[in-house]
Write an enzyme that holds these catalytic residues in place. Structure first.
Site, PDB file in Angstrom:
ATOM      1  CD  GLU A   1      -2.385   1.115   2.906  1.00 42.17           C
ATOM      2  OE1 GLU A   1      -3.459   1.730   3.072  1.00 42.17           O
ATOM      3  OE2 GLU A   1      -1.833   0.465   3.820  1.00 42.17           O
TER       4      GLU A   1
ATOM      5  CE  LYS B   1      -7.013   0.732   4.254  1.00 45.23           C
ATOM      6  NZ  LYS B   1      -5.865   1.497   4.824  1.00 45.23           N
TER       7      LYS B   1
ATOM      8  CB  CYS C   1      -3.548  -1.699   5.104  1.00 42.31           C
ATOM      9  SG  CYS C   1      -2.480  -1.314   6.518  1.00 42.31           S
TER      10      CYS C   1
END
Length: 267
Positions: free
Chosen positions: A44, A110, A146
């Site tokens: 990321e 995300k 993440c």
């Protein structure tokens, strides 16, 4: 029918300049291709590390930075997965995973934003809404980013969609117990979804200030039974793993957690 895929996790420390980070992508992509990998995964925020004005650096998926990544992928004949920032409609950015090369073109925004441990990602980042699944080298690959790794439902949804491998670029926040949580979560999500989970973190920076999540390293690949197939330490490096998806089919027959799970009404 099972397939196999060789993937490399490129655990780098991205800096503040997107052009310099492209040099890191080029070098590690070349190394992954030389290792015979089908796909190389970067963390990321590979485009530009957290801890600064990311909105200033955001570019569309057809912008110069993404096109440069495409060129690197094409030159090396490999699929590249890398975290970047793209403009969002409300003035924020999307935390985007670019997936490109060798006949593959996709992206994932995300979904779960890191509003935790004193950091508010949602101040500058708009959430995505849709899971992403693509086929790479005959293998169905899903994506998460993440903080997503703390939420089993996304991984189970990807498993429902047929994912055999779930790739997780990350820039994990440091702190007491955070490395242990990272490793545990990668293994737990593999068990939840009965997939392989390949989680690539930013390497731990030499120096860090503030509360921005800059990475702790320890990139990891877990099998559908939670076995650690490979893991790096905190420093920059590359992990290359061969995955045979026959194990996914076998585990789902003997431990059909996706089929057996119950769905509860939110009310």
């Amino acid at each position: 029918m099972s397939s196999s895929i060789r993937l490399s996790l490129a655990q780098i420390t991205s800096g503040e300049q997107p052009s310099e980070n492209l040099e890191l992508i080029a070098a590690h992509t070349r190394a992954a291709a030389q290792a015979g990998s089908d796909v190389v995964v970067f963390p990321e925020a590979t485009m530009r590390c957290f801890g600064g004005p990311i909105r200033t650096f955001a570019q569309p998926l057809d912008g110069e930075w993404a096109d440069a990544v495409r060129e690197i992928a094409a030159t090396n004949g490999i699929t590249v997965v890398a975290g970047m920032f793209t403009p969002a409609a409300d003035g924020r950015v999307a935390n985007t995973v670019l997936v490109t090369g060798n006949g593959v073109e996709a992206s994932y925004d995300k979904i779960h934003l890191f509003d935790a441990f004193g950091f508010a990602e949602s101040d500058t980042v708009a959430p995505g809404s849709d899971p992403t699944l693509v086929e790479i080298a005959g293998v169905k690959v899903g994506f998460a980013t993440c903080y997503d790794i703390r939420f089993p439902a996304l991984f189970q949804k990807l498993g429902d969609l047929g994912a055999e491998v779930i790739v997780v670029p990350a820039s994990w926040g440091a702190g007491e117990g955070k490395v242990e949580q990272w490793t545990l979560l990668a293994r737990a999500r593999a068990l939840d979804s009965t997939t392989f989970v390949a989680a690539c973190d930013q390497a731990e920076p030499v120096a860090a200030e503030g509360n921005a999540p800059l990475g702790v390293g320890h990139s990891i690949v877990s099998s559908p039974t939670g076995e650690i197939l490979g893991q790096l330490d905190a420093t920059p490096g590359m992990l290359t793993i061969d995955i045979d998806t026959a194990m996914v089919d076998a585990v789902r027959k003997t431990l059909p957690v996706l089929k057996n799970r119950k769905h509860f009404d939110k009310n």
